[in-house]
Motif scaffolding. Structure first.
Motif, PDB file in Angstrom:
ATOM      1  N   VAL A  55       0.854  -1.188   0.000  1.00  0.00           N
ATOM      2  CA  VAL A  55       0.000   0.000   0.000  1.00  0.00           C
ATOM      3  C   VAL A  55       0.890   1.238   0.000  1.00  0.00           C
ATOM      4  N   ASN A  56       0.600   2.158  -0.897  1.00  0.00           N
ATOM      5  CA  ASN A  56       1.287   3.445  -0.938  1.00  0.00           C
ATOM      6  C   ASN A  56       0.312   4.541  -0.525  1.00  0.00           C
ATOM      7  N   ILE A  57       0.745   5.424   0.361  1.00  0.00           N
ATOM      8  CA  ILE A  57      -0.034   6.606   0.695  1.00  0.00           C
ATOM      9  C   ILE A  57       0.797   7.818   0.293  1.00  0.00           C
ATOM     10  N   VAL A  58       0.276   8.582  -0.654  1.00  0.00           N
ATOM     11  CA  VAL A  58       0.968   9.784  -1.127  1.00  0.00           C
ATOM     12  C   VAL A  58       0.051  10.975  -0.914  1.00  0.00           C
ATOM     13  N   ILE A  59       0.635  12.064  -0.456  1.00  0.00           N
ATOM     14  CA  ILE A  59      -0.127  13.222  -0.002  1.00  0.00           C
ATOM     15  C   ILE A  59       0.405  14.471  -0.686  1.00  0.00           C
ATOM     16  N   GLN A  60      -0.516  15.335  -1.125  1.00  0.00           N
ATOM     17  CA  GLN A  60      -0.134  16.671  -1.557  1.00  0.00           C
ATOM     18  C   GLN A  60      -0.747  17.675  -0.596  1.00  0.00           C
ATOM     19  N   THR A  61       0.078  18.631  -0.143  1.00  0.00           N
ATOM     20  CA  THR A  61      -0.374  19.632   0.823  1.00  0.00           C
ATOM     21  C   THR A  61      -0.245  21.033   0.243  1.00  0.00           C
ATOM     22  N   GLY A  62      -1.127  21.903   0.683  1.00  0.00           N
ATOM     23  CA  GLY A  62      -1.115  23.309   0.304  1.00  0.00           C
ATOM     24  C   GLY A  62      -2.348  23.978   0.871  1.00  0.00           C
ATOM     25  N   GLY A  63      -2.483  25.264   0.607  1.00  0.00           N
ATOM     26  CA  GLY A  63      -3.727  25.947   0.911  1.00  0.00           C
ATOM     27  C   GLY A  63      -3.921  26.401   2.333  1.00  0.00           C
ATOM     28  N   ALA A  64      -2.898  26.274   3.200  1.00  0.00           N
ATOM     29  CA  ALA A  64      -2.996  26.748   4.584  1.00  0.00           C
ATOM     30  C   ALA A  64      -1.868  27.747   4.845  1.00  0.00           C
ATOM     31  N   LYS A  65      -2.153  28.771   5.622  1.00  0.00           N
ATOM     32  CA  LYS A  65      -1.137  29.767   5.951  1.00  0.00           C
ATOM     33  C   LYS A  65      -0.151  29.241   6.989  1.00  0.00           C
ATOM     34  N   GLU A  66      -0.549  28.196   7.686  1.00  0.00           N
ATOM     35  CA  GLU A  66       0.332  27.606   8.701  1.00  0.00           C
ATOM     36  C   GLU A  66       0.015  26.126   8.829  1.00  0.00           C
ATOM     37  N   TRP A  67       1.079  25.295   8.993  1.00  0.00           N
ATOM     38  CA  TRP A  67       0.922  23.859   9.199  1.00  0.00           C
ATOM     39  C   TRP A  67       1.493  23.482  10.552  1.00  0.00           C
ATOM     40  N   HIS A  68       0.859  22.524  11.212  1.00  0.00           N
ATOM     41  CA  HIS A  68       1.278  22.116  12.547  1.00  0.00           C
ATOM     42  C   HIS A  68       2.323  21.009  12.505  1.00  0.00           C
ATOM     43  N   ILE A  69       2.664  20.512  11.320  1.00  0.00           N
ATOM     44  CA  ILE A  69       3.791  19.593  11.137  1.00  0.00           C
ATOM     45  C   ILE A  69       4.930  20.392  10.525  1.00  0.00           C
ATOM     46  N   SER A  70       6.069  20.418  11.191  1.00  0.00           N
ATOM     47  CA  SER A  70       7.156  21.317  10.805  1.00  0.00           C
ATOM     48  C   SER A  70       7.691  21.042   9.402  1.00  0.00           C
ATOM     49  N   SER A  71       7.557  19.829   8.918  1.00  0.00           N
ATOM     50  CA  SER A  71       8.120  19.481   7.612  1.00  0.00           C
ATOM     51  C   SER A  71       7.228  19.888   6.441  1.00  0.00           C
ATOM     52  N   ILE A  72       6.008  20.360   6.710  1.00  0.00           N
ATOM     53  CA  ILE A  72       5.100  20.772   5.638  1.00  0.00           C
ATOM     54  C   ILE A  72       5.217  22.275   5.441  1.00  0.00           C
ATOM     55  N   PRO A  73       5.654  22.724   4.266  1.00  0.00           N
ATOM     56  CA  PRO A  73       5.831  24.163   4.050  1.00  0.00           C
ATOM     57  C   PRO A  73       4.503  24.866   3.793  1.00  0.00           C
TER      58      PRO A  73
END
Length: 279
Positions: A55-73
């Motif tokens: 099983v592969n889980i791949v995620i795309q992130t964006g659209g927030a001014k702040e993220w609570h996980i430090s590795s997500i820009p």
């Protein structure tokens, strides 16, 4: 609960051999993440699942001014692989609106090319507004949105046929949305009502796919639906006296043509009465 952090390896994409299931998760963080860390909570639930190499889980992130996980820009689009409890960035793109057709299309094409599999699932995570307002709120591009025809066009522009397309978002479980996606997936999973802020519960059903990657979609869908209902009823989220309600449906898109025709016939039979004020 362990919060996922990036590992040192940024080249963790799998070899070209087909895997059993690739789950693509498109997360528009919005105020749900910047104000309350809701996306982070769901990523942690995914990280706590045990699903192995099939099983592969791949995620795309964006659209927030702040993220609570430090590795997500917050100032770029991030693409991540989630494996063995670790969130690993595999690609970083310039800032762009997550509420544009092209952004969603390119994520799906990238997911298929980078993680080819026998089966695919797509989850669209954020606010949902159903027929009137579609899906997605991007804090960085507040004037952009994805109405239902745009969602269908973005997904239909790829060559990927999904076992399921899921909306971890409010109000997307409508006939119009299901009808627009009928050629792109076997099933749609969505709520016809407002979802609670905690949304889907990811740990159990992802673990189930890891144990049975060839399970029928009806079984997987039941795990997803029951997981949301059970987690919404749990006292630790709302307190013992809270009004705990939840809706989520697994919709067989093979049946939507007949449902659409029945609805159209119903409207036709009642058109005259509605024009005369009998709505």
């Amino acid at each position: 609960t362990q919060q996922p952090e990036p590992s040192d390896n940024t080249d963790s994409q799998l070899e070209s051999d087909l895997d059993s299931f690739t789950i693509m998760v498109y997360i528009i963080g919005s105020d749900l993440e910047s104000n309350g860390g809701a996306a982070t909570s769901d990523i942690v639930e995914m990280a706590n699942a045990i699903y192995g190499d099939d099983v592969n889980i791949v995620i795309q992130t964006g659209g927030a001014k702040e993220w609570h996980i430090s590795s997500i820009p917050a100032d770029k689009i991030g693409r991540f692989e989630l494996r063995d409890g670790y969130l690993t960035m595999v690609d970083e793109l310039p800032q762009t609106s997550m509420c544009r057709e092209s952004t969603l299309t390119e994520f799906i094409k990238w997911g298929e090319a980078s993680y080819p599999s026998d089966r695919y699932g797509l989850i669209l995570w954020d606010h949902g507004g159903g027929v009137l307002n579609g899906y997605g709120v991007d804090e960085n591009y507040p004037d952009d949105y994805l109405l239902i025809p745009s969602i269908a066009s973005a997904i239909g522009s790829t060559d990927v046929h999904f076992d399921f397309i899921g909306f971890d978002a409010c109000l997307m479980g409508c006939l119009e949305c299901a009808y627009s996606l009928k050629d792109s997936a076997d099933y749609m999973i969505a709520s016809e009502e407002s979802e609670a802020g905690i949304g889907w519960f990811y740990t159990d059903w992802l673990t189930y796919i890891g144990q049975k990657p060839d399970a029928p979609m009806e079984e997987i869908g039941r795990k997803i639906v029951d997981g949301l209902v059970d987690s919404n009823e749990a006292d630790q989220y709302w307190g013992e006296d809270a009004n705990k309600t939840a809706t989520l449906s697994l919709i067989d898109l093979d049946k939507i043509d007949n449902a659409y025709l029945a609805w159209k016939n119903f409207l036709g039979m009642n058109y005259k009465k509605m024009k005369e004020g009998g709505f």
